[in-house]
Scaffold this motif. Sequence first.
Motif, PDB file in Angstrom:
ATOM      1  N   GLY A  20       0.820  -1.219   0.000  1.00 46.58           N
ATOM      2  CA  GLY A  20       0.000   0.000   0.000  1.00 46.58           C
ATOM      3  C   GLY A  20       0.850   1.263   0.000  1.00 46.58           C
ATOM      4  N   ALA A  22       1.760   3.197  -2.301  1.00 46.61           N
ATOM      5  CA  ALA A  22       1.384   4.292  -3.204  1.00 46.61           C
ATOM      6  C   ALA A  22       0.163   5.042  -2.687  1.00 46.61           C
ATOM      7  N   GLY A  23      -0.293   4.679  -1.484  1.00 46.66           N
ATOM      8  CA  GLY A  23      -1.443   5.359  -0.885  1.00 46.66           C
ATOM      9  C   GLY A  23      -1.001   6.542  -0.034  1.00 46.66           C
ATOM     10  N   ILE A  25      -0.884   7.179   3.556  1.00 48.51           N
ATOM     11  CA  ILE A  25       0.088   6.983   4.649  1.00 48.51           C
ATOM     12  C   ILE A  25       1.312   6.247   4.114  1.00 48.51           C
ATOM     13  N   THR A  47      -5.161   0.744  -6.926  1.00 49.79           N
ATOM     14  CA  THR A  47      -6.614   0.859  -7.033  1.00 49.79           C
ATOM     15  C   THR A  47      -6.924   2.338  -7.225  1.00 49.79           C
ATOM     16  N   ALA A  87      -1.476  -1.983   2.901  1.00 58.97           N
ATOM     17  CA  ALA A  87      -2.456  -2.077   1.805  1.00 58.97           C
ATOM     18  C   ALA A  87      -3.824  -2.418   2.363  1.00 58.97           C
ATOM     19  N   ALA A  88      -4.805  -1.655   1.959  1.00 56.52           N
ATOM     20  CA  ALA A  88      -6.167  -1.904   2.451  1.00 56.52           C
ATOM     21  C   ALA A  88      -7.161  -1.121   1.620  1.00 56.52           C
ATOM     22  N   SER A  90      -9.842   1.406   2.387  1.00 62.40           N
ATOM     23  CA  SER A  90      -9.771   2.230   3.598  1.00 62.40           C
ATOM     24  C   SER A  90     -10.931   3.201   3.815  1.00 62.40           C
ATOM     25  N   MET A 128      -0.792  -2.631   9.959  1.00 64.12           N
ATOM     26  CA  MET A 128      -1.456  -1.353  10.241  1.00 64.12           C
ATOM     27  C   MET A 128      -2.950  -1.542  10.470  1.00 64.12           C
ATOM     28  N   SER A 129      -3.401  -1.147  11.654  1.00 64.20           N
ATOM     29  CA  SER A 129      -4.835  -1.222  11.955  1.00 64.20           C
ATOM     30  C   SER A 129      -5.344   0.181  12.296  1.00 64.20           C
ATOM     31  N   LYS A 159     -11.135  -4.738   9.551  1.00 65.64           N
ATOM     32  CA  LYS A 159      -9.863  -4.507  10.244  1.00 65.64           C
ATOM     33  C   LYS A 159      -9.785  -5.345  11.528  1.00 65.64           C
ATOM     34  N   THR A 183      -5.107   6.921  14.977  1.00 69.22           N
ATOM     35  CA  THR A 183      -6.317   7.727  14.828  1.00 69.22           C
ATOM     36  C   THR A 183      -6.329   8.360  13.433  1.00 69.22           C
TER      37      THR A 183
HETATM   38  P1  NAD Z   1      -5.236   4.636   1.150  1.00 68.52           P
HETATM   39  O1  NAD Z   1      -6.586   4.206   0.685  1.00 68.52           O
HETATM   40  O2  NAD Z   1      -4.775   6.017   0.854  1.00 68.52           O
HETATM   41  O3  NAD Z   1      -4.113   3.656   0.543  1.00 68.52           O
HETATM   42  C1  NAD Z   1      -4.311   2.283   0.449  1.00 68.52           C
HETATM   43  C2  NAD Z   1      -3.335   1.756  -0.601  1.00 68.52           C
HETATM   44  O4  NAD Z   1      -3.506   0.339  -0.693  1.00 68.52           O
HETATM   45  C3  NAD Z   1      -3.571   2.324  -1.993  1.00 68.52           C
HETATM   46  O5  NAD Z   1      -2.352   2.738  -2.561  1.00 68.52           O
HETATM   47  C4  NAD Z   1      -4.168   1.155  -2.764  1.00 68.52           C
HETATM   48  O6  NAD Z   1      -3.859   1.187  -4.153  1.00 68.52           O
HETATM   49  C5  NAD Z   1      -3.537  -0.019  -2.060  1.00 68.52           C
HETATM   50  N1  NAD Z   1      -4.321  -1.248  -2.196  1.00 68.52           N
HETATM   51  C6  NAD Z   1      -5.653  -1.399  -2.028  1.00 68.52           C
HETATM   52  N2  NAD Z   1      -6.008  -2.685  -2.250  1.00 68.52           N
HETATM   53  C7  NAD Z   1      -4.857  -3.356  -2.535  1.00 68.52           C
HETATM   54  C8  NAD Z   1      -4.561  -4.708  -2.830  1.00 68.52           C
HETATM   55  N3  NAD Z   1      -5.531  -5.644  -2.911  1.00 68.52           N
HETATM   56  N4  NAD Z   1      -3.280  -5.046  -3.049  1.00 68.52           N
HETATM   57  C9  NAD Z   1      -2.280  -4.114  -2.992  1.00 68.52           C
HETATM   58  N5  NAD Z   1      -2.514  -2.818  -2.742  1.00 68.52           N
HETATM   59  C10 NAD Z   1      -3.786  -2.447  -2.500  1.00 68.52           C
HETATM   60  O7  NAD Z   1      -5.196   4.312   2.690  1.00 68.52           O
HETATM   61  P2  NAD Z   1      -4.402   5.046   3.862  1.00 68.52           P
HETATM   62  O8  NAD Z   1      -5.248   6.114   4.418  1.00 68.52           O
HETATM   63  O9  NAD Z   1      -3.044   5.352   3.402  1.00 68.52           O
HETATM   64  O10 NAD Z   1      -4.371   3.868   4.932  1.00 68.52           O
HETATM   65  C11 NAD Z   1      -3.264   2.969   5.011  1.00 68.52           C
HETATM   66  C12 NAD Z   1      -3.514   1.980   6.115  1.00 68.52           C
HETATM   67  O11 NAD Z   1      -3.719   2.678   7.343  1.00 68.52           O
HETATM   68  C13 NAD Z   1      -4.746   1.115   5.923  1.00 68.52           C
HETATM   69  O12 NAD Z   1      -4.458  -0.179   6.413  1.00 68.52           O
HETATM   70  C14 NAD Z   1      -5.803   1.783   6.786  1.00 68.52           C
HETATM   71  O13 NAD Z   1      -6.764   0.848   7.225  1.00 68.52           O
HETATM   72  C15 NAD Z   1      -4.951   2.302   7.923  1.00 68.52           C
HETATM   73  N6  NAD Z   1      -5.467   3.476   8.645  1.00 68.52           N
HETATM   74  C16 NAD Z   1      -5.662   4.667   7.999  1.00 68.52           C
HETATM   75  C17 NAD Z   1      -6.092   5.774   8.727  1.00 68.52           C
HETATM   76  C18 NAD Z   1      -6.280   7.129   8.070  1.00 68.52           C
HETATM   77  O14 NAD Z   1      -6.698   8.063   8.758  1.00 68.52           O
HETATM   78  N7  NAD Z   1      -5.983   7.301   6.793  1.00 68.52           N
HETATM   79  C19 NAD Z   1      -6.352   5.668  10.086  1.00 68.52           C
HETATM   80  C20 NAD Z   1      -6.156   4.424  10.714  1.00 68.52           C
HETATM   81  C21 NAD Z   1      -5.693   3.353   9.979  1.00 68.52           C
END
Ligand code: NAD
Length: 326
Positions: A20, A22-23, A25, A47, A87-88, A90, A128-129, A159, A183
Amino acid sequence: MAVERWCGRMECAVRVLVTGGAGFIGSMLVRELVSRGADVVVLDLLTYAGRRWNLSGVPHTFHRGDVAVEADVSRAMIGCDAVLHLAAESHVSRSLGDAAPFFRTNVEGTRVVLDVALRLGVERVVHMSTDEVFGAALADEASGPDAPFRPGNPYAASKVAAEAVVMAWRHSFGSRAAIVRCTNNYGPRQHPEKAIPCWTLAALGGGPIPVHGRGTARRDWLHVSDCARGLADILQDWVPCASWHLAGGDVRVNRTVAEQVAALCGGHDLVFGPERLGQDRVYLLDDSLTRARLGWSPRVPFTTGLAETVEWYRRHQADVWRGAER
Ligand code: NAD
């Protein structure tokens, strides 16, 4: 061993896989790890939520692939010393429409990452949760690491299930995996579907700012750079602990944050829509253990971080919309 020397903060080549990456975080975490001298490998399916653009200018090896497909994960993980699994799927609102991809990616994807890490002998996995696994805080009491799970939406349920996989794999197979719950993150490169970018881009576009319900839900805000630093600290220090919490310590009413965004964008009206299904009133994490044992604490004050975030979106509006699914 390379990972132990690097984790002891010694100059040493270590290869870290970020799923993940490229997302939102993940791309900040890749920057943090590179700044600490790691060779970073990214596995991302790209995605609607992930973009190579988020990593532009950052040295890394990229594999496009699916965390729920064993061959894709093996290809990316071979030769890696550690894994940060982010990766998730989200976005809570999407999970209310169709939960299936959330369970496939978030739960099966975690199972695959752990199995491949075991097979390849990778010593450290950070999973990461989220604070959402605990549901709304009862009587405004912050959840400690052992609080009971009370997920309030399909994303949170996925999660919880992913955490259950980590716990079972630790118990049954001796997986060396830590869980990190954090958070609400905010900062640059977050997808426009999330609250702060959504409000900012609406205001920068001259329109009203859409808010769920009356905007009375509260969230604790953590700057994404503080989150990335916490994740890298947890990996490097590797203090024995089943689960870590990272909190911003700055809880705000959504409506107030939307008003702050409006003010930073030159003043815009808020427009109140229906409340989101299953909206949780407030999430609160107790991160005192992380602060005491790792010496981590957030550095970016919310007001400063918000102003910088709004400025970032002002400068990158066109890039953010390019390729982004609305
Ligand atoms: P995001 O949606 O910005 O990024 C998720 C990334 O995962 C994307 O780059 C996507 O292309 C990739 N992805 C999705 N499905 C995939 C798959 N099947 N295989 C490979 N890659 C895949 O999410 P984020 O906000 O960066 O969150 C990252 C992590 O942190 C997640 O596990 C999320 O549950 C957790 N989290 C986020 C927050 C927040 O505030 N953003 C808070 C708590 C926990």
